[in-house]
Design an enzyme around this catalytic site. Structure first.
Site, PDB file in Angstrom:
ATOM      1  N   ASN A   1       0.880  -1.169   0.000  1.00 31.82           N
ATOM      2  CA  ASN A   1       0.000   0.000   0.000  1.00 31.82           C
ATOM      3  C   ASN A   1       0.916   1.217   0.000  1.00 31.82           C
ATOM      4  O   ASN A   1       1.487   1.556   1.030  1.00 31.82           O
ATOM      5  CB  ASN A   1      -0.904  -0.023   1.238  1.00 31.82           C
ATOM      6  CG  ASN A   1      -1.708   1.267   1.366  1.00 31.82           C
ATOM      7  OD1 ASN A   1      -1.781   2.055   0.427  1.00 31.82           O
ATOM      8  ND2 ASN A   1      -2.310   1.465   2.533  1.00 31.82           N
ATOM      9  N   TRP A   2       1.042   1.809  -1.160  1.00 32.17           N
ATOM     10  CA  TRP A   2       2.002   2.916  -1.308  1.00 32.17           C
ATOM     11  C   TRP A   2       1.521   4.193  -0.623  1.00 32.17           C
ATOM     12  O   TRP A   2       2.266   5.148  -0.507  1.00 32.17           O
ATOM     13  CB  TRP A   2       2.254   3.194  -2.792  1.00 32.17           C
ATOM     14  CG  TRP A   2       3.003   2.135  -3.534  1.00 32.17           C
ATOM     15  CD1 TRP A   2       3.330   0.872  -3.094  1.00 32.17           C
ATOM     16  CD2 TRP A   2       3.525   2.223  -4.868  1.00 32.17           C
ATOM     17  NE1 TRP A   2       4.021   0.191  -4.062  1.00 32.17           N
ATOM     18  CE2 TRP A   2       4.155   0.999  -5.161  1.00 32.17           C
ATOM     19  CE3 TRP A   2       3.511   3.221  -5.838  1.00 32.17           C
ATOM     20  CZ2 TRP A   2       4.768   0.742  -6.392  1.00 32.17           C
ATOM     21  CZ3 TRP A   2       4.115   2.975  -7.067  1.00 32.17           C
ATOM     22  CH2 TRP A   2       4.743   1.748  -7.332  1.00 32.17           C
ATOM     23  N   LYS A   3       0.224   4.226  -0.231  1.00 38.45           N
ATOM     24  CA  LYS A   3      -0.365   5.433   0.359  1.00 38.45           C
ATOM     25  C   LYS A   3      -0.123   6.618  -0.585  1.00 38.45           C
ATOM     26  O   LYS A   3      -0.108   6.424  -1.803  1.00 38.45           O
ATOM     27  CB  LYS A   3       0.180   5.647   1.769  1.00 38.45           C
ATOM     28  CG  LYS A   3       0.020   4.370   2.629  1.00 38.45           C
ATOM     29  CD  LYS A   3       0.273   4.545   4.076  1.00 38.45           C
ATOM     30  CE  LYS A   3       0.063   3.218   4.788  1.00 38.45           C
ATOM     31  NZ  LYS A   3       0.240   3.308   6.242  1.00 38.45           N
ATOM     32  N   HIS A  13      -9.245   1.484   4.853  1.00 39.68           N
ATOM     33  CA  HIS A  13      -7.969   1.631   5.558  1.00 39.68           C
ATOM     34  C   HIS A  13      -8.160   2.565   6.762  1.00 39.68           C
ATOM     35  O   HIS A  13      -8.940   3.514   6.706  1.00 39.68           O
ATOM     36  CB  HIS A  13      -6.901   2.187   4.610  1.00 39.68           C
ATOM     37  CG  HIS A  13      -5.528   2.090   5.188  1.00 39.68           C
ATOM     38  ND1 HIS A  13      -5.044   3.017   6.081  1.00 39.68           N
ATOM     39  CD2 HIS A  13      -4.559   1.161   5.040  1.00 39.68           C
ATOM     40  CE1 HIS A  13      -3.814   2.661   6.453  1.00 39.68           C
ATOM     41  NE2 HIS A  13      -3.508   1.533   5.835  1.00 39.68           N
ATOM     42  N   GLU A  26      -6.447   4.892   7.857  1.00 38.83           N
ATOM     43  CA  GLU A  26      -6.199   6.319   7.580  1.00 38.83           C
ATOM     44  C   GLU A  26      -7.424   6.967   6.966  1.00 38.83           C
ATOM     45  O   GLU A  26      -7.714   8.138   7.221  1.00 38.83           O
ATOM     46  CB  GLU A  26      -4.952   6.462   6.682  1.00 38.83           C
ATOM     47  CG  GLU A  26      -3.677   6.191   7.469  1.00 38.83           C
ATOM     48  CD  GLU A  26      -2.556   5.579   6.666  1.00 38.83           C
ATOM     49  OE1 GLU A  26      -2.583   5.627   5.427  1.00 38.83           O
ATOM     50  OE2 GLU A  26      -1.621   5.036   7.306  1.00 38.83           O
ATOM     51  N   GLU A  37      -5.121  -4.831  10.377  1.00 36.93           N
ATOM     52  CA  GLU A  37      -4.103  -3.813  10.624  1.00 36.93           C
ATOM     53  C   GLU A  37      -4.383  -3.113  11.958  1.00 36.93           C
ATOM     54  O   GLU A  37      -5.212  -2.186  12.011  1.00 36.93           O
ATOM     55  CB  GLU A  37      -4.111  -2.774   9.498  1.00 36.93           C
ATOM     56  CG  GLU A  37      -3.789  -3.342   8.143  1.00 36.93           C
ATOM     57  CD  GLU A  37      -3.184  -2.297   7.214  1.00 36.93           C
ATOM     58  OE1 GLU A  37      -2.157  -2.593   6.605  1.00 36.93           O
ATOM     59  OE2 GLU A  37      -3.716  -1.174   7.136  1.00 36.93           O
ATOM     60  N   GLY A  84       2.898   2.317  10.717  1.00 33.02           N
ATOM     61  CA  GLY A  84       3.848   3.413  10.571  1.00 33.02           C
ATOM     62  C   GLY A  84       4.571   3.791  11.848  1.00 33.02           C
ATOM     63  O   GLY A  84       5.247   4.807  11.928  1.00 33.02           O
ATOM     64  N   SER A  86       3.815  -2.098  10.140  1.00 31.82           N
ATOM     65  CA  SER A  86       5.277  -2.173  10.332  1.00 31.82           C
ATOM     66  C   SER A  86       5.848  -3.537   9.974  1.00 31.82           C
ATOM     67  O   SER A  86       6.840  -3.980  10.569  1.00 31.82           O
ATOM     68  CB  SER A  86       5.659  -1.770  11.762  1.00 31.82           C
ATOM     69  OG  SER A  86       5.254  -0.442  12.025  1.00 31.82           O
ATOM     70  N   GLY A 123       3.111  -1.020   4.159  1.00 32.03           N
ATOM     71  CA  GLY A 123       3.179   0.411   3.859  1.00 32.03           C
ATOM     72  C   GLY A 123       4.610   0.818   3.541  1.00 32.03           C
ATOM     73  O   GLY A 123       5.087   0.660   2.414  1.00 32.03           O
ATOM     74  N   GLY A 124       5.312   1.324   4.526  1.00 37.89           N
ATOM     75  CA  GLY A 124       6.652   1.884   4.329  1.00 37.89           C
ATOM     76  C   GLY A 124       7.593   0.975   3.555  1.00 37.89           C
ATOM     77  O   GLY A 124       8.310   1.434   2.653  1.00 37.89           O
TER      78      GLY A 124
HETATM   79  P1  13P Z   1       3.353   0.382   7.559  1.00 40.78           P
HETATM   80  O1  13P Z   1       3.851  -0.897   6.961  1.00 40.78           O
HETATM   81  O2  13P Z   1       4.090   1.605   7.072  1.00 40.78           O
HETATM   82  O3  13P Z   1       3.246   0.309   9.048  1.00 40.78           O
HETATM   83  O4  13P Z   1       1.855   0.593   7.013  1.00 40.78           O
HETATM   84  C1  13P Z   1       0.959  -0.457   7.117  1.00 40.78           C
HETATM   85  C2  13P Z   1      -0.270  -0.082   6.402  1.00 40.78           C
HETATM   86  O5  13P Z   1      -0.999   0.791   6.803  1.00 40.78           O
HETATM   87  C3  13P Z   1      -0.558  -0.789   5.135  1.00 40.78           C
HETATM   88  O6  13P Z   1      -1.846  -0.518   4.696  1.00 40.78           O
END
Ligand code: 13P
Length: 255
Positions: free
Chosen positions: A13-15, A98, A100, A170, A176, A216, A237-238
Site C-alpha cells: 500500500n504505497w499510500k 484503511h 487512515e 491492521e 507506521g 510495520s 506500507g513503508g
Molecule cells: P506500515 O507498513 O508503514 O506500518 O503501514 C501499514 C499499512 O498501513 C498498510 O496498509
C-alpha cells in the site's frame, strides 16, 4: 500461512507516495526481483499512478490495486473515483476501509460496505482493512471492534463473492509506528477474524479466506509473522516503497 488451504498474498500500500515516473521506476525494479514469487504480489498505488503502474507491470506477475473507490457509478461526488473506471484502467484490487481513511476522511463500516459492493460489482477484488486502536486493545476491546468492523463490511455480501475478497488485519497502533504486533497477537486476531467469517459463511469459506497482517511489517519480521497459521500475507506500507525492502517480504511469503 496455510498454503494448502488458501492463497498467500503480499500487497504494497504505497499510500500518498510516488509520482507516475517514480512508479514506472519502482515497478521496473521490482519485476525481476519477484518474478519467481510463490505468492500473490500486488502494488496498490495512488490513482494518478495507475496507468504507469499497469503499463510497467504488463506481462509480469505483479497485479495493480487502487487505494479506495466510491460506491456510486457516477454523479455529483466531487473528487471521487468510480470502481468501474479503475477496472477499465486495468486495476484488479482495491484497498477499502484503511484506518487512515477511517481516521481522516470519515470512513465508516457502512461506507466500507457500500464501497465493497461497488468494487465487487465492477469486478475489482476488495482488500478490506480492519483493526483496533491502541486504546481499544488496552481496554481489551479488540474482538468487539473486529466484530463490528467485519460484520459491517460484509453486510449483504453474498457467499459467492468471498473468493474475490481479501481481509487485512491492521492494528492501528502498529501502522507506521515501527511497533509490530507480536506473531501471536497477529495470529490470534487473524484467527478471530476467520472465526467471524466462519460464523457468517461457514468454516469452509473461512478456511479459504486470505487474511493479511499489516503494520510495520518488514524484511526482519515478515518470516516469523507469516509462519503463523492464520497470517496469510501482508499489507505493507513503508517497506513497499522500495524494491529492496519489498522483495524480502515477498520471498518470505514464497517459502
Ligand atoms: P506500515 O507498513 O508503514 O506500518 O503501514 C501499514 C499499512 O498501513 C498498510 O496498509
Amino acid at each position: 500461512m496455510n498454503k494448502a488451504k488458501r492463497a498467500a498474498v503480499i500487497a504494497g500500500n504505497w499510500k500518498m507516495n510516488k509520482t507516475p515516473a517514480e512508479t514506472t521506476a519502482l515497478i521496473n525494479d521490482l519485476k525481476p526481483l519477484v518474478a519467481d514469487a510463490a505468492c500473490g504480489v500486488i502494488c496498490c498505488v495512488p490513482f494518478t499512478d495507475i496507468p504507469a503502474a499497469v503499463d510497467a507491470a504488463k506481462g509480469s506477475n505483479i497485479k495493480i490495486g487502487a487505494q479506495n473507490c466510491h460506491w456510486a457509478e457516477s454523479g455529483a461526488f466531487t473528487g471521487e473515483i468510480a470502481a468501474s473506471w479503475l477496472k477499465e484502467l486495468g486495476v484488479e484490487y482495491c484497498v477499502l476501509g484503511h484506518s487512515e481513511r477511517r481516521q481522516y476522511f470519515g470512513e465508516t463500516d457502512e461506507t466500507v460496505n457500500s464501497r465493497t459492493k461497488a468494487a465487487l460489482a465492477a469486478g475489482l477484488k476488495p482488500i478490506i482493512c480492519v483493526g483496533e486502536l491502541k486504546e481499544e486493545r488496552l481496554a481489551d476491546k479488540t474482538h468487539e471492534v473486529l466484530d463490528v468492523q467485519v460484520k459491517g463490511a460484509f453486510a449483504d455480501i453474498a457467499a459467492a463473492e468471498l473468493a474475490n475478497i481479501i481481509i487485512a488485519y491492521e492494528p492501528v497502533w502498529a501502522i507506521g509506528t515501527g511497533l509490530t504486533a507480536t506473531d501471536d497477537q497477529a495470529d490470534e486476531a487473524c484467527g478471530y477474524i476467520r472465526s467471524l467469517i466462519a460464523g457468517l459463511y461457514g468454516q469452509d469459506a473461512a478456511d479459504a479466506m486470505t487474511i493479511q497482517y499489516g503494520g510495520s511489517m518488514n524484511a526482519g519480521n515478515a518470516e516469523a509473522l507469516l509462519a503463523k497459521e492464520n497470517v496469510d500475507g501482508g499489507l505493507i506500507g513503508g517497506a513497499s516503497l522500495s524494491a529492496e525492502k519489498f522483495q524480502p517480504i515477498v520471498a518470505a511469503a514464497s517459502k
